[in-house]
Design a protein around this motif. Structure first.
Motif, PDB file in Angstrom:
ATOM      1  N   LEU A   1      62.819  37.697  47.865  1.00  0.00           N
ATOM      2  CA  LEU A   1      63.433  39.022  47.735  1.00  0.00           C
ATOM      3  C   LEU A   1      63.226  39.656  46.369  1.00  0.00           C
ATOM      4  CD1 LEU A   1      66.883  38.348  49.483  1.00  0.00           C
ATOM      5  CD2 LEU A   1      64.808  39.335  50.494  1.00  0.00           C
ATOM      6  N   ARG A   2      62.577  38.964  45.454  1.00  0.00           N
ATOM      7  CA  ARG A   2      62.518  39.448  44.066  1.00  0.00           C
ATOM      8  C   ARG A   2      61.718  40.729  43.901  1.00  0.00           C
ATOM      9  NH1 ARG A   2      61.941  33.349  41.603  1.00  0.00           N
ATOM     10  NH2 ARG A   2      64.064  32.741  42.235  1.00  0.00           N
ATOM     11  N   ASP A   3      60.801  41.009  44.811  1.00  0.00           N
ATOM     12  CA  ASP A   3      60.030  42.248  44.704  1.00  0.00           C
ATOM     13  C   ASP A   3      60.747  43.438  45.342  1.00  0.00           C
ATOM     14  OD1 ASP A   3      57.964  40.998  43.358  1.00  0.00           O
ATOM     15  OD2 ASP A   3      56.805  40.597  45.182  1.00  0.00           O
ATOM     16  N   SER A   4      61.800  43.174  46.100  1.00  0.00           N
ATOM     17  CA  SER A   4      62.450  44.259  46.845  1.00  0.00           C
ATOM     18  C   SER A   4      63.921  44.457  46.506  1.00  0.00           C
ATOM     19  CB  SER A   4      62.332  43.994  48.356  1.00  0.00           C
ATOM     20  OG  SER A   4      62.943  42.760  48.714  1.00  0.00           O
ATOM     21  N   GLN A   5      64.510  43.516  45.780  1.00  0.00           N
ATOM     22  CA  GLN A   5      65.945  43.576  45.492  1.00  0.00           C
ATOM     23  C   GLN A   5      66.156  43.529  43.990  1.00  0.00           C
ATOM     24  OE1 GLN A   5      68.695  41.528  48.275  1.00  0.00           O
ATOM     25  NE2 GLN A   5      69.377  40.381  46.502  1.00  0.00           N
ATOM     26  N   PRO A   6      66.878  44.506  43.412  1.00  0.00           N
ATOM     27  CA  PRO A   6      66.971  44.587  41.949  1.00  0.00           C
ATOM     28  C   PRO A   6      67.845  43.535  41.291  1.00  0.00           C
ATOM     29  CG  PRO A   6      68.288  46.314  42.962  1.00  0.00           C
ATOM     30  CD  PRO A   6      67.522  45.659  44.072  1.00  0.00           C
ATOM     31  N   GLY A   7      68.611  42.786  42.041  1.00  0.00           N
ATOM     32  CA  GLY A   7      69.474  41.772  41.455  1.00  0.00           C
ATOM     33  C   GLY A   7      70.307  41.117  42.532  1.00  0.00           C
ATOM     34  N   THR A   8      71.284  40.347  42.095  1.00  0.00           N
ATOM     35  CA  THR A   8      72.204  39.703  43.031  1.00  0.00           C
ATOM     36  C   THR A   8      73.244  40.724  43.476  1.00  0.00           C
ATOM     37  OG1 THR A   8      71.959  37.653  41.773  1.00  0.00           O
ATOM     38  CG2 THR A   8      73.755  37.751  43.376  1.00  0.00           C
ATOM     39  N   PRO A   9      73.379  40.970  44.794  1.00  0.00           N
ATOM     40  CA  PRO A   9      74.340  41.977  45.245  1.00  0.00           C
ATOM     41  C   PRO A   9      75.773  41.504  45.077  1.00  0.00           C
ATOM     42  CG  PRO A   9      73.392  40.856  47.126  1.00  0.00           C
ATOM     43  CD  PRO A   9      72.649  40.363  45.916  1.00  0.00           C
ATOM     44  N   HIS A  10      76.697  42.453  45.198  1.00  0.00           N
ATOM     45  CA  HIS A  10      78.124  42.127  45.140  1.00  0.00           C
ATOM     46  C   HIS A  10      78.430  40.962  46.069  1.00  0.00           C
ATOM     47  CE1 HIS A  10      82.437  42.673  44.848  1.00  0.00           C
ATOM     48  NE2 HIS A  10      82.509  42.720  46.170  1.00  0.00           N
ATOM     49  N   ALA A  11      79.130  39.950  45.562  1.00  0.00           N
ATOM     50  CA  ALA A  11      79.528  38.741  46.299  1.00  0.00           C
ATOM     51  C   ALA A  11      78.353  37.832  46.623  1.00  0.00           C
ATOM     52  CB  ALA A  11      80.284  39.099  47.576  1.00  0.00           C
ATOM     53  N   GLY A  12      77.169  38.125  46.078  1.00  0.00           N
ATOM     54  CA  GLY A  12      76.004  37.307  46.385  1.00  0.00           C
ATOM     55  C   GLY A  12      76.046  35.913  45.807  1.00  0.00           C
ATOM     56  N   GLU A  13      76.921  35.672  44.833  1.00  0.00           N
ATOM     57  CA  GLU A  13      77.028  34.329  44.253  1.00  0.00           C
ATOM     58  C   GLU A  13      77.824  33.369  45.124  1.00  0.00           C
ATOM     59  OE1 GLU A  13      80.511  36.356  42.011  1.00  0.00           O
ATOM     60  OE2 GLU A  13      79.015  36.824  43.544  1.00  0.00           O
ATOM     61  N   ILE A  14      78.594  33.899  46.057  1.00  0.00           N
ATOM     62  CA  ILE A  14      79.521  33.054  46.811  1.00  0.00           C
ATOM     63  C   ILE A  14      78.799  31.989  47.619  1.00  0.00           C
ATOM     64  CG2 ILE A  14      81.224  33.076  48.689  1.00  0.00           C
ATOM     65  CD1 ILE A  14      82.226  35.737  47.597  1.00  0.00           C
ATOM     66  N   VAL A  15      77.671  32.351  48.200  1.00  0.00           N
ATOM     67  CA  VAL A  15      76.934  31.398  49.033  1.00  0.00           C
ATOM     68  C   VAL A  15      76.440  30.210  48.207  1.00  0.00           C
ATOM     69  CG1 VAL A  15      74.699  32.530  48.774  1.00  0.00           C
ATOM     70  CG2 VAL A  15      75.195  31.235  50.846  1.00  0.00           C
ATOM     71  N   TYR A  16      76.261  30.410  46.902  1.00  0.00           N
ATOM     72  CA  TYR A  16      75.846  29.317  46.024  1.00  0.00           C
ATOM     73  C   TYR A  16      77.056  28.535  45.523  1.00  0.00           C
ATOM     74  CZ  TYR A  16      71.487  31.891  46.177  1.00  0.00           C
ATOM     75  OH  TYR A  16      70.357  32.533  46.612  1.00  0.00           O
ATOM     76  N   VAL A  17      78.086  29.241  45.123  1.00  0.00           N
ATOM     77  CA  VAL A  17      79.277  28.572  44.597  1.00  0.00           C
ATOM     78  C   VAL A  17      79.916  27.667  45.652  1.00  0.00           C
ATOM     79  CG1 VAL A  17      81.613  28.947  43.703  1.00  0.00           C
ATOM     80  CG2 VAL A  17      79.723  30.351  42.877  1.00  0.00           C
ATOM     81  N   PHE A  18      79.885  28.098  46.910  1.00  0.00           N
ATOM     82  CA  PHE A  18      80.475  27.294  47.987  1.00  0.00           C
ATOM     83  C   PHE A  18      79.420  26.523  48.770  1.00  0.00           C
ATOM     84  CE2 PHE A  18      83.801  30.357  47.073  1.00  0.00           C
ATOM     85  CZ  PHE A  18      84.917  29.537  47.048  1.00  0.00           C
ATOM     86  N   ASP A  19      78.156  26.606  48.319  1.00  0.00           N
ATOM     87  CA  ASP A  19      77.054  25.827  48.899  1.00  0.00           C
ATOM     88  C   ASP A  19      76.994  25.967  50.420  1.00  0.00           C
ATOM     89  OD1 ASP A  19      74.864  24.234  48.996  1.00  0.00           O
ATOM     90  OD2 ASP A  19      75.910  22.341  48.607  1.00  0.00           O
ATOM     91  N   THR A  20      76.908  27.218  50.889  1.00  0.00           N
ATOM     92  CA  THR A  20      76.808  27.478  52.324  1.00  0.00           C
ATOM     93  C   THR A  20      75.425  28.011  52.695  1.00  0.00           C
ATOM     94  OG1 THR A  20      77.800  29.670  51.999  1.00  0.00           O
ATOM     95  CG2 THR A  20      79.279  27.865  52.619  1.00  0.00           C
ATOM     96  N   LEU A  21      74.411  27.649  51.914  1.00  0.00           N
ATOM     97  CA  LEU A  21      73.044  28.020  52.243  1.00  0.00           C
ATOM     98  C   LEU A  21      72.651  27.428  53.591  1.00  0.00           C
ATOM     99  CD1 LEU A  21      71.433  27.395  48.757  1.00  0.00           C
ATOM    100  CD2 LEU A  21      71.782  29.621  49.818  1.00  0.00           C
ATOM    101  N   GLN A  22      71.714  28.092  54.263  1.00  0.00           N
ATOM    102  CA  GLN A  22      71.304  27.647  55.584  1.00  0.00           C
ATOM    103  C   GLN A  22      69.782  27.575  55.675  1.00  0.00           C
ATOM    104  OE1 GLN A  22      73.343  29.828  58.760  1.00  0.00           O
ATOM    105  NE2 GLN A  22      74.934  30.426  57.298  1.00  0.00           N
TER     106      GLN A  22
END
Length: 221
Positions: free
Chosen positions: A111-132
């Motif tokens: 997503l780095r070429d299309s998204q300017p940064g981490t969106p609002h609440a985008g850290e939550i999936v990492y902090v709670f380790d709910t990646l899929q």
């Protein structure tokens, strides 16, 4: 956003912090690098967004790189979250409490070429380790299947937050200790190369926003 219900929250949080009436406990506070994802007008009408800065536009935009579209996104992010985060961290630290500030600026490689940064609440999936292992939604946006790099970021985040929950201090991950915010306005920034410590975080830009009158501030919605 905090809701004043008269029972659980009985006053404006920043007024409470300014008066030193917040809970005297260790504190983690932070935001993401693209909080402007909440504000559609900052994306669709960057010139209108910057026009709200009035006579201070040139001074403020001169501190931000990029064109008007990039500046509108970054200034909106800082007005809404980054500068208020710094303010809260300064107040809590001044009241003698251990305070830890962060800025989450990790974006999946796809997503780095299309998204300017981490969106609002985008850290939550990492902090709670709910990646899929398949595409999924987080922060209101599509996230590609998790990669090994994504999982390393999640491992770092969950370790810092777990340490904090257990001991009141985030500790270290891979040799990077998350220091307290005071006395140098220190943030831990989560980015593509991993967490890094940044003193006087974005001071030149954030200082320009401190005294901006409410009439010129960019609305949240």
């Amino acid at each position: 956003m905090p809701m004043l219900d008269g029972t659980f929250l009985v006053g404006n949080p920043y007024e409470v912090f300014a008066a030193g009436r917040e809970a005297k406990v260790p504190f983690i506070v932070g935001g993401t690098s693209w909080e402007a994802s909440l504000v559609e007008s900052s994306q669709t009408d960057p010139e209108g967004t910057l026009a709200r800065l009035g006579s201070q536009r040139d001074d403020i935009t001169g501190r931000y790189p990029g064109d008007a579209a990039a500046q509108a996104q970054d200034i909106t992010t800082d007005m809404l979250v980054t500068e208020p985060v710094r303010d809260a961290a300064r107040l809590h630290s001044a009241h003698g409490q251990p305070t830890y500030a962060y800025n989450f600026d990790y974006v999946p490689a796809a997503l780095r070429d299309s998204q300017p940064g981490t969106p609002h609440a985008g850290e939550i999936v990492y902090v709670f380790d709910t990646l899929q292992n398949r595409p999924f939604r987080t922060g209101g946006r599509d996230h590609p299947p998790a990669t090994d790099e994504d999982r390393r970021m999640a491992d770092a985040a969950i370790t810092y937050w777990s340490n904090f929950a257990k001991t009141g201090a985030p500790g270290s991950v891979a040799g990077v200790k998350w220091p307290t915010f005071a006395p140098d306005d220190t943030f831990l920034q989560f980015g593509p190369v991993g967490p890094r410590v940044v003193e006087h975080f974005r001071r030149d830009q954030l200082d320009a926003l401190v005294d901006l009158p409410p009439s010129l501030r960019i609305p949240a919605m």
